[in-house]
Design a protein around this motif. Sequence first.
Motif, PDB file in Angstrom:
ATOM      1  N   ARG A   1     -32.486  19.047 -33.062  1.00 21.15           N
ATOM      2  CA  ARG A   1     -32.435  17.989 -32.058  1.00 21.15           C
ATOM      3  C   ARG A   1     -33.165  18.374 -30.774  1.00 21.15           C
ATOM      4  O   ARG A   1     -33.168  17.602 -29.817  1.00 21.15           O
ATOM      5  CB  ARG A   1     -30.981  17.624 -31.748  1.00 21.15           C
ATOM      6  CG  ARG A   1     -30.257  16.928 -32.886  1.00 21.15           C
ATOM      7  CD  ARG A   1     -29.025  16.200 -32.378  1.00 21.15           C
ATOM      8  NE  ARG A   1     -28.026  17.103 -31.879  1.00 21.15           N
ATOM      9  CZ  ARG A   1     -26.986  17.539 -32.578  1.00 21.15           C
ATOM     10  NH1 ARG A   1     -26.841  17.143 -33.834  1.00 21.15           N
ATOM     11  NH2 ARG A   1     -26.093  18.349 -32.045  1.00 21.15           N
ATOM     12  N   VAL A   2     -33.754  19.555 -30.765  1.00 16.26           N
ATOM     13  CA  VAL A   2     -34.499  20.022 -29.590  1.00 16.26           C
ATOM     14  C   VAL A   2     -35.939  20.282 -30.021  1.00 16.26           C
ATOM     15  O   VAL A   2     -36.168  20.923 -31.050  1.00 16.26           O
ATOM     16  CB  VAL A   2     -33.872  21.311 -29.011  1.00 16.26           C
ATOM     17  CG1 VAL A   2     -34.632  21.784 -27.780  1.00 16.26           C
ATOM     18  CG2 VAL A   2     -32.411  21.068 -28.659  1.00 16.26           C
ATOM     19  N   PRO A   3     -36.911  19.818 -29.270  1.00 18.10           N
ATOM     20  CA  PRO A   3     -38.320  20.051 -29.636  1.00 18.10           C
ATOM     21  C   PRO A   3     -38.622  21.540 -29.770  1.00 18.10           C
ATOM     22  O   PRO A   3     -38.113  22.367 -29.007  1.00 18.10           O
ATOM     23  CB  PRO A   3     -39.097  19.429 -28.468  1.00 18.10           C
ATOM     24  CG  PRO A   3     -38.172  18.439 -27.857  1.00 18.10           C
ATOM     25  CD  PRO A   3     -36.789  18.985 -28.052  1.00 18.10           C
ATOM     26  N   SER A   4     -39.461  21.860 -30.750  1.00 20.05           N
ATOM     27  CA  SER A   4     -39.781  23.267 -30.990  1.00 20.05           C
ATOM     28  C   SER A   4     -40.437  23.909 -29.779  1.00 20.05           C
ATOM     29  O   SER A   4     -40.249  25.096 -29.505  1.00 20.05           O
ATOM     30  CB  SER A   4     -40.691  23.387 -32.215  1.00 20.05           C
ATOM     31  OG  SER A   4     -41.892  22.656 -32.018  1.00 20.05           O
ATOM     32  N   GLY A   5     -41.234  23.124 -29.039  1.00 25.83           N
ATOM     33  CA  GLY A   5     -41.858  23.656 -27.836  1.00 25.83           C
ATOM     34  C   GLY A   5     -40.844  24.035 -26.788  1.00 25.83           C
ATOM     35  O   GLY A   5     -40.977  25.061 -26.110  1.00 25.83           O
ATOM     36  N   LEU A   6     -39.798  23.230 -26.661  1.00 25.85           N
ATOM     37  CA  LEU A   6     -38.739  23.522 -25.699  1.00 25.85           C
ATOM     38  C   LEU A   6     -37.925  24.732 -26.137  1.00 25.85           C
ATOM     39  O   LEU A   6     -37.491  25.541 -25.311  1.00 25.85           O
ATOM     40  CB  LEU A   6     -37.842  22.299 -25.530  1.00 25.85           C
ATOM     41  CG  LEU A   6     -36.776  22.366 -24.437  1.00 25.85           C
ATOM     42  CD1 LEU A   6     -37.404  22.681 -23.095  1.00 25.85           C
ATOM     43  CD2 LEU A   6     -36.002  21.072 -24.363  1.00 25.85           C
ATOM     44  N   VAL A   7     -37.716  24.876 -27.447  1.00 27.02           N
ATOM     45  CA  VAL A   7     -37.009  26.050 -27.968  1.00 27.02           C
ATOM     46  C   VAL A   7     -37.806  27.317 -27.663  1.00 27.02           C
ATOM     47  O   VAL A   7     -37.252  28.328 -27.214  1.00 27.02           O
ATOM     48  CB  VAL A   7     -36.769  25.916 -29.480  1.00 27.02           C
ATOM     49  CG1 VAL A   7     -36.137  27.191 -30.038  1.00 27.02           C
ATOM     50  CG2 VAL A   7     -35.884  24.722 -29.784  1.00 27.02           C
ATOM     51  N   ALA A   8     -39.114  27.255 -27.887  1.00 33.64           N
ATOM     52  CA  ALA A   8     -39.964  28.414 -27.597  1.00 33.64           C
ATOM     53  C   ALA A   8     -39.940  28.745 -26.109  1.00 33.64           C
ATOM     54  O   ALA A   8     -39.888  29.920 -25.721  1.00 33.64           O
ATOM     55  CB  ALA A   8     -41.395  28.141 -28.063  1.00 33.64           C
ATOM     56  N   ASP A   9     -39.965  27.711 -25.266  1.00 38.81           N
ATOM     57  CA  ASP A   9     -39.896  27.932 -23.819  1.00 38.81           C
ATOM     58  C   ASP A   9     -38.584  28.612 -23.432  1.00 38.81           C
ATOM     59  O   ASP A   9     -38.560  29.530 -22.605  1.00 38.81           O
ATOM     60  CB  ASP A   9     -40.022  26.601 -23.068  1.00 38.81           C
ATOM     61  CG  ASP A   9     -41.440  26.066 -23.082  1.00 38.81           C
ATOM     62  OD1 ASP A   9     -42.328  26.779 -23.569  1.00 38.81           O
ATOM     63  OD2 ASP A   9     -41.641  24.927 -22.626  1.00 38.81           O
ATOM     64  N   TYR A  10     -37.488  28.155 -24.029  1.00 37.86           N
ATOM     65  CA  TYR A  10     -36.176  28.714 -23.702  1.00 37.86           C
ATOM     66  C   TYR A  10     -36.094  30.189 -24.105  1.00 37.86           C
ATOM     67  O   TYR A  10     -35.622  31.027 -23.324  1.00 37.86           O
ATOM     68  CB  TYR A  10     -35.080  27.914 -24.402  1.00 37.86           C
ATOM     69  CG  TYR A  10     -33.682  28.383 -24.082  1.00 37.86           C
ATOM     70  CD1 TYR A  10     -33.079  28.053 -22.878  1.00 37.86           C
ATOM     71  CD2 TYR A  10     -32.962  29.164 -24.981  1.00 37.86           C
ATOM     72  CE1 TYR A  10     -31.797  28.485 -22.568  1.00 37.86           C
ATOM     73  CE2 TYR A  10     -31.687  29.609 -24.690  1.00 37.86           C
ATOM     74  CZ  TYR A  10     -31.106  29.258 -23.479  1.00 37.86           C
ATOM     75  OH  TYR A  10     -29.845  29.703 -23.170  1.00 37.86           O
ATOM     76  N   GLN A  11     -36.549  30.505 -25.311  1.00 39.68           N
ATOM     77  CA  GLN A  11     -36.503  31.893 -25.773  1.00 39.68           C
ATOM     78  C   GLN A  11     -37.383  32.788 -24.909  1.00 39.68           C
ATOM     79  O   GLN A  11     -37.021  33.927 -24.587  1.00 39.68           O
ATOM     80  CB  GLN A  11     -36.948  31.973 -27.242  1.00 39.68           C
ATOM     81  CG  GLN A  11     -36.062  31.224 -28.206  1.00 39.68           C
ATOM     82  CD  GLN A  11     -34.650  31.785 -28.275  1.00 39.68           C
ATOM     83  OE1 GLN A  11     -34.402  32.933 -27.884  1.00 39.68           O
ATOM     84  NE2 GLN A  11     -33.712  30.998 -28.764  1.00 39.68           N
ATOM     85  N   SER A  12     -38.536  32.266 -24.506  1.00 43.47           N
ATOM     86  CA  SER A  12     -39.433  33.036 -23.650  1.00 43.47           C
ATOM     87  C   SER A  12     -38.803  33.272 -22.273  1.00 43.47           C
ATOM     88  O   SER A  12     -38.844  34.391 -21.742  1.00 43.47           O
ATOM     89  CB  SER A  12     -40.767  32.301 -23.502  1.00 43.47           C
ATOM     90  OG  SER A  12     -41.613  32.961 -22.594  1.00 43.47           O
ATOM     91  N   LEU A  13     -38.218  32.219 -21.690  1.00 38.85           N
ATOM     92  CA  LEU A  13     -37.571  32.361 -20.390  1.00 38.85           C
ATOM     93  C   LEU A  13     -36.403  33.341 -20.457  1.00 38.85           C
ATOM     94  O   LEU A  13     -36.195  34.144 -19.536  1.00 38.85           O
ATOM     95  CB  LEU A  13     -37.075  30.995 -19.901  1.00 38.85           C
ATOM     96  CG  LEU A  13     -38.141  29.994 -19.471  1.00 38.85           C
ATOM     97  CD1 LEU A  13     -37.507  28.621 -19.244  1.00 38.85           C
ATOM     98  CD2 LEU A  13     -38.839  30.463 -18.210  1.00 38.85           C
ATOM     99  N   LEU A  14     -35.637  33.279 -21.557  1.00 40.68           N
ATOM    100  CA  LEU A  14     -34.491  34.167 -21.715  1.00 40.68           C
ATOM    101  C   LEU A  14     -34.938  35.626 -21.794  1.00 40.68           C
ATOM    102  O   LEU A  14     -34.350  36.511 -21.166  1.00 40.68           O
ATOM    103  CB  LEU A  14     -33.700  33.776 -22.965  1.00 40.68           C
ATOM    104  CG  LEU A  14     -32.374  34.485 -23.207  1.00 40.68           C
ATOM    105  CD1 LEU A  14     -31.423  34.271 -22.034  1.00 40.68           C
ATOM    106  CD2 LEU A  14     -31.733  33.997 -24.505  1.00 40.68           C
ATOM    107  N   SER A  15     -36.007  35.883 -22.545  1.00 41.26           N
ATOM    108  CA  SER A  15     -36.521  37.253 -22.662  1.00 41.26           C
ATOM    109  C   SER A  15     -37.037  37.760 -21.321  1.00 41.26           C
ATOM    110  O   SER A  15     -36.779  38.908 -20.931  1.00 41.26           O
ATOM    111  CB  SER A  15     -37.639  37.306 -23.708  1.00 41.26           C
ATOM    112  OG  SER A  15     -37.165  36.920 -24.978  1.00 41.26           O
ATOM    113  N   GLN A  16     -37.770  36.903 -20.599  1.00 37.16           N
ATOM    114  CA  GLN A  16     -38.279  37.293 -19.282  1.00 37.16           C
ATOM    115  C   GLN A  16     -37.137  37.601 -18.319  1.00 37.16           C
ATOM    116  O   GLN A  16     -37.189  38.578 -17.565  1.00 37.16           O
ATOM    117  CB  GLN A  16     -39.147  36.173 -18.706  1.00 37.16           C
ATOM    118  CG  GLN A  16     -40.439  35.913 -19.455  1.00 37.16           C
ATOM    119  CD  GLN A  16     -41.192  34.735 -18.859  1.00 37.16           C
ATOM    120  OE1 GLN A  16     -41.315  34.601 -17.646  1.00 37.16           O
ATOM    121  NE2 GLN A  16     -41.689  33.865 -19.715  1.00 37.16           N
ATOM    122  N   CYS A  17     -36.116  36.746 -18.344  1.00 30.78           N
ATOM    123  CA  CYS A  17     -35.000  36.920 -17.427  1.00 30.78           C
ATOM    124  C   CYS A  17     -34.249  38.219 -17.726  1.00 30.78           C
ATOM    125  O   CYS A  17     -33.868  38.955 -16.801  1.00 30.78           O
ATOM    126  CB  CYS A  17     -34.066  35.720 -17.525  1.00 30.78           C
ATOM    127  SG  CYS A  17     -32.898  35.586 -16.156  1.00 30.78           S
TER     128      CYS A  17
END
Length: 668
Positions: free
Chosen positions: A203-219
């Motif tokens: 239910r979440v766009p794959s692009g948004l999922v990738a953004d979230y995982q990237s932001l989480l790793s950076q944080c």
Amino acid sequence: SDWSEDSWSDYGSRGKVGTALGRTVPGGNVLFPDIFHTDHLFFYERFRTYQDYILADCKASEVKQFIAEYLEKVLEPSGWQAVWRTDVFEVVVGVVDVDYSSLKAVVELSEPFLCESQDSSFTLECMQELLELKEYQILLQELWVVYDESGEFDQTALAVEHVRFFYRCIWRTWDEEEEDDFDYFVRCVEPRLRLHYDILEHRVPSGLVADYQSLLSQCEELYEKFLNVRNSISTSDSDSEVENVSMVEGLKLYEKVEHLKQKLKLIENPLLRYVFGYQKYGSLQAKGHRAMGAKVTHVVSLTMMASLLRLLTRDKFCPESCEDVEIQFHSDPLAAVNACYEGDTVIICPGHYVVDGVFCIADSIELEGYGLPDDVVIEKQGKGDNFFDCTGANVRISGLKLVQHDAVEGILNVHHGKTTLENCVLQCETTGITVRTSAELLMKNSDLYGAKGAGVEIYPGSTCTLLHNGIHHCKEGILIKNFLDEDYDVPKITMVKNVIHNNEGYGVVLVRPVMPSEVKDATAQTMKGENVKTKENKFHEFLMLGLFCMTVVTFLLFPALGNTQPTQSGDVTACGEGTGQEQQPECVTDELELYEGAEIAGQTEGNYEIAHELGATSAKKSKRHKKRLSELGITEADDNLMSQDMFISVEGNQFKWNGKGSFGTFVF
């Protein structure tokens, strides 16, 4: 709270005969025992457990304590086996005790020794030395409980699963430093849990999922650096220049971490993740013109009959109206679009086409339905992010009906360039049309409905022209995203003679942050509210008393007034019970005319409201921009650069039966 054994009768298998859980057979070493299958739990099962049994209303600093208390009530302290899993090996161990405060189990190697690893270096002696270094204590989330048919260890397996899932998917290393003035479950656990299951269920766009995982790793990476810098400062007693530099570096890292945390919270929030969206730009590469500069017309038809070919020749390939062109025939519209180069045309004949893929249009081409939109239907099957992605400089789509199912993104995304949509019907699933930053949409004489989000989303810096369209039965009609940020340009919006009706929320919604002036006004209003309210109440009481006295005096002095007929010379026409029979049709007609006039006024009054609010918000952005320039010492600027006023033309639109009204503002 006092948890009795009966309170757990519907959780696990206590009081039941045999296990209620499934088993997972190991895929490697055949000698390895089966383990409990616990990673398939539904959302509501995890939600209920974390809310009711584990975390309740605890604060962030109390999480570990609450988990330990939960484990003391449900976890068997000894007598069960587990598979200890790491990235490099798996080994079977027996649990002899549990240290609840540290969330660790005291283990020993099982007999016979069972170990599986990527190399043969993990011998019995090696594993024994490793356990000695760890003082035989292993984190519970690294253990998978060995399957047992008796049901005695069902609750133990579920408890370990809940702890493992929490620390892998919910907990963040910085959560302990969050403020303790809020409910941790409401603030953090619930939104993260919902996001996890939304991702699992596509239910979440794959692009948004990738953004979230990237932001989480950076944080996580930056937070670790911040902790190292902070620890180095706290252990140093000197007031040297090096320490001062470290403090500056620590502040910069802290600001970066806070910025990333805010972005993560936006995505974790189920409402804001779609309100603010994410910056996704089309990476499609245009093919450009063919080598010889030729243009091709692609004809799509499920079956090509001679009669249809004659009609096409008469209407589209008439020798008097066009030069000799190359024609290619297709049975699939997606294949036809993929075969296009710059300047090509795709003519889709009547039929119901079911496609499983994305229309990626990077060149300036034209898609034209041959017939009425209801006769030329393209339906998307299979789950996927997108349906139509447009990045071409000048894309034109006309005469088609687009039907979307099982989607997580909108039916049409305009990333770059200009897309013209004319005489089309769009049956949406999630959001409708999205006009990204720097993109342009011209939509006219079309019908859009069924979006679970907004029918049309307008991003900052875009151009959107809506003429003679119907937008209805969506969550919101049109959503204009925040453009007050200094990095964004003001969008250019034209809305003329559209009918926006039967949407669940507002016809048009503007998303913007709260202004400092509004905060001051709200504070002042709160201080004055009681006095104003008291004066208003006294005035209304006095007014109602006066009206009541006038009514009593009128009936006492003129008791027969209601039965008198109106005089011909009077300016006011009575319309009551005493009116003659011949007067009633005229009276009813007048009332209907007044009602219809009021209804039309209510439908169109939103035009001024929308134009006024958008113009005022644009003016606020211009004022903030001037203030920033002034703070930088720039007192003069080119008026063309300074004026970023939104170009607005909102005329003749009708707003009917929208759940919350014609226009609203979402302030965050």
